[in-house]
Write a protein that holds these residues in place. Sequence first.
Motif, short mmCIF file in Angstrom:
data_model
loop_
_atom_site.label_atom_id
_atom_site.label_comp_id
_atom_site.label_asym_id
_atom_site.label_seq_id
_atom_site.Cartn_x
_atom_site.Cartn_y
_atom_site.Cartn_z
N UNK A 394 -31.14 -5.29 -32.00
CA UNK A 394 -32.04 -6.46 -32.02
C UNK A 394 -31.30 -7.69 -31.50
N UNK A 395 -30.08 -7.89 -31.96
CA UNK A 395 -29.33 -9.09 -31.58
C UNK A 395 -28.95 -9.08 -30.10
N UNK A 396 -28.54 -7.92 -29.56
CA UNK A 396 -28.17 -7.90 -28.14
C UNK A 396 -29.39 -7.89 -27.24
N UNK A 397 -30.50 -7.32 -27.72
CA UNK A 397 -31.76 -7.43 -26.97
C UNK A 397 -32.18 -8.89 -26.87
N UNK A 398 -32.03 -9.61 -27.99
CA UNK A 398 -32.35 -11.03 -28.00
C UNK A 398 -31.42 -11.80 -27.07
N UNK A 399 -30.14 -11.46 -27.10
CA UNK A 399 -29.17 -12.12 -26.22
C UNK A 399 -29.53 -11.89 -24.75
N UNK A 400 -29.89 -10.66 -24.40
CA UNK A 400 -30.25 -10.35 -23.00
C UNK A 400 -31.50 -11.11 -22.56
N UNK A 401 -32.47 -11.21 -23.46
CA UNK A 401 -33.69 -11.94 -23.12
C UNK A 401 -33.39 -13.42 -22.88
N UNK A 402 -32.58 -14.01 -23.75
CA UNK A 402 -32.20 -15.42 -23.55
C UNK A 402 -31.40 -15.60 -22.25
N UNK A 403 -30.54 -14.63 -21.94
CA UNK A 403 -29.75 -14.70 -20.71
C UNK A 403 -30.68 -14.70 -19.49
N UNK A 404 -31.65 -13.79 -19.48
CA UNK A 404 -32.58 -13.73 -18.36
C UNK A 404 -33.41 -15.00 -18.22
N UNK A 405 -33.72 -15.63 -19.34
CA UNK A 405 -34.52 -16.86 -19.33
C UNK A 405 -33.67 -18.09 -19.02
N UNK A 406 -32.36 -17.91 -18.92
CA UNK A 406 -31.49 -19.04 -18.62
C UNK A 406 -31.19 -19.92 -19.82
N UNK A 407 -31.47 -19.45 -21.02
CA UNK A 407 -31.19 -20.21 -22.24
C UNK A 407 -29.83 -19.75 -22.79
N UNK A 408 -28.77 -20.28 -22.20
CA UNK A 408 -27.44 -19.71 -22.41
C UNK A 408 -26.83 -20.07 -23.76
N UNK A 409 -27.20 -21.20 -24.34
CA UNK A 409 -26.70 -21.52 -25.68
C UNK A 409 -27.24 -20.52 -26.68
N UNK A 410 -28.53 -20.21 -26.58
CA UNK A 410 -29.14 -19.22 -27.47
C UNK A 410 -28.55 -17.83 -27.21
N UNK A 411 -28.26 -17.57 -25.93
CA UNK A 411 -27.62 -16.29 -25.57
C UNK A 411 -26.27 -16.16 -26.28
N UNK A 412 -25.45 -17.20 -26.21
CA UNK A 412 -24.12 -17.15 -26.84
C UNK A 412 -24.22 -17.02 -28.35
N UNK A 413 -25.20 -17.69 -28.94
CA UNK A 413 -25.37 -17.60 -30.39
C UNK A 413 -25.75 -16.18 -30.81
N UNK A 414 -26.66 -15.58 -30.07
CA UNK A 414 -27.07 -14.21 -30.38
C UNK A 414 -25.91 -13.25 -30.18
N UNK A 415 -25.11 -13.49 -29.14
CA UNK A 415 -23.96 -12.64 -28.88
C UNK A 415 -22.94 -12.76 -30.01
N UNK A 416 -22.69 -13.98 -30.48
CA UNK A 416 -21.78 -14.17 -31.61
C UNK A 416 -22.30 -13.49 -32.87
N UNK A 417 -23.61 -13.59 -33.08
CA UNK A 417 -24.21 -12.94 -34.26
C UNK A 417 -24.02 -11.42 -34.19
N UNK A 418 -24.15 -10.86 -32.99
CA UNK A 418 -24.02 -9.41 -32.84
C UNK A 418 -22.60 -8.94 -33.16
N UNK A 419 -21.62 -9.80 -32.91
CA UNK A 419 -20.23 -9.42 -33.19
C UNK A 419 -19.94 -9.33 -34.68
N UNK A 420 -20.83 -9.88 -35.50
CA UNK A 420 -20.66 -9.83 -36.96
C UNK A 420 -21.32 -8.62 -37.60
N UNK A 421 -21.94 -7.78 -36.77
CA UNK A 421 -22.59 -6.56 -37.25
C UNK A 421 -21.76 -5.36 -36.78
N UNK A 422 -21.46 -4.40 -37.67
CA UNK A 422 -20.71 -3.21 -37.23
C UNK A 422 -21.44 -2.49 -36.10
N UNK A 423 -20.70 -2.09 -35.07
CA UNK A 423 -21.30 -1.40 -33.94
C UNK A 423 -20.31 -0.40 -33.36
#
Length: 457
Positions: A394-423
């Motif tokens: 969910x978090x990386x899907x959200x990050x990719x969507x923000x990246x495609x939309x050019x909303x890079x601050x939201x992209x970075x936040x989602x990416x940081x959030x994903x790093x806090x979840x075991x994967x």
Amino acid sequence: MSETKKRCFVVMGFGIKTDYINGRKLDLNKSYRLLIKPVVESKGVECVRADEITHSGSIDVQMYKELLQADMVIADLSTLNANALYELGVRHALRPFTTIVISEDKLMYPFDLNHVVIHSYQHLGDAIDYEEVERFRAALGNVIQTVLDKKEADSPVYTYLHSLIPPKLQAEIEKAVNDSEKTQPAPEVGKALSLIIQEAEDAIDVMEFAKARDLFKTAILLSGGNSGQKDPYLIHRLSFTTYKAAEPDLVTALYESLSLLQSINLAHSNDPETVSSAGAVKKKLYECGEGEEHLEDSILYFQRSYYLLNNRYNGINLAMTLVYHATSNLVNSDQERIADLIFAQRTWKRVLFLCERDWKLIHQKEKNDQNLIIGGTKEGQELQEYYNSQKYWILVNRAEAYFGLGEFESYRQSLNDSNNVPFHPWQLRSFTEQIGKLAAEMKKVGHLLEPKWNAPL
């Protein structure tokens, strides 16, 4: 058949099956493992499903023997599995008593089943809520006890045809069944189908795709695939492991994978898993330089599965293929390229909505299952791994969507959030590769948008 212990035969599909009426995918193995088998065994009754029977001859002979001789049959009609419906009819014709019918609660069952008591449970698709497991186990346990204690007809055949007499010549019937077995080749004792499938899934977990592919080939042969009857779930898994194994090379494996999907009526199928898998294969073929016709097909397949399921996976991949289309030789003008990009943007915005929806759902389910998760059981560990995986996607899907939309601050936040979840490392690799491809394509056409899409520094 044991004389000292009663036997229950469970009629249902196995693996992940699709309900073609509503497009939902259900993991029926979890229905069996969590809801049915433990309850039956708690009553001192042996519980078996067709894929658990050890044999390497005709599965049909074993199935008919069970339908005739089993002390009790539980038929799960979820997804309106045609084999399950047929086998239920055979059981109702053979035995007036001890047949229980269940299904997940969103089943739209045929009119002719209106007079059959169907005990419902709630299935979430890829999981079953712990509270629902506890509720249905208790309910099914009561039904089983009632069925075992009473001799009231539960078969509509014997309910409405009062003078009908069930088969009494048991010795002759068993002789006929045994004679039919003698017409089959005398095989070596093999593994149960369920064990082979589990070994294949375990091999996937450790990235041994060639081993998993070979095991799924064996499973298909054992399940009757060599006679023209192909189980879509097994074909999907074989197709996936075939292209992941990439032998003798990736392109050859992709074409073999595509051929497998075509063998289950890809051209006309409304099974979202089939068309989604084809979309992924066609996308890979385009990325390997095999031609732009594969890109056009990939877009069509992802559109079909996205509109059927309204889910993140197909939305993310549909948007990616639309960006590919905008940078391909299939378009001749900036106007067409902008149209593709606008369609991709709309899809990404929808993905963000789906991420928000799924995030709330997964957190609520995880909260409901805390008692099981913290209990230290194998089921609890599997649930925690499942929730971690879902949250990561969910978090990386959200990050990719923000990246495609050019909303890079939201992209970075989602990416940081994903790093806090075991994967798992492969999940990160998959996401990183996709973002790399998306960035490369958007750099070619992002300037056409208003406001312009500029690559992040």
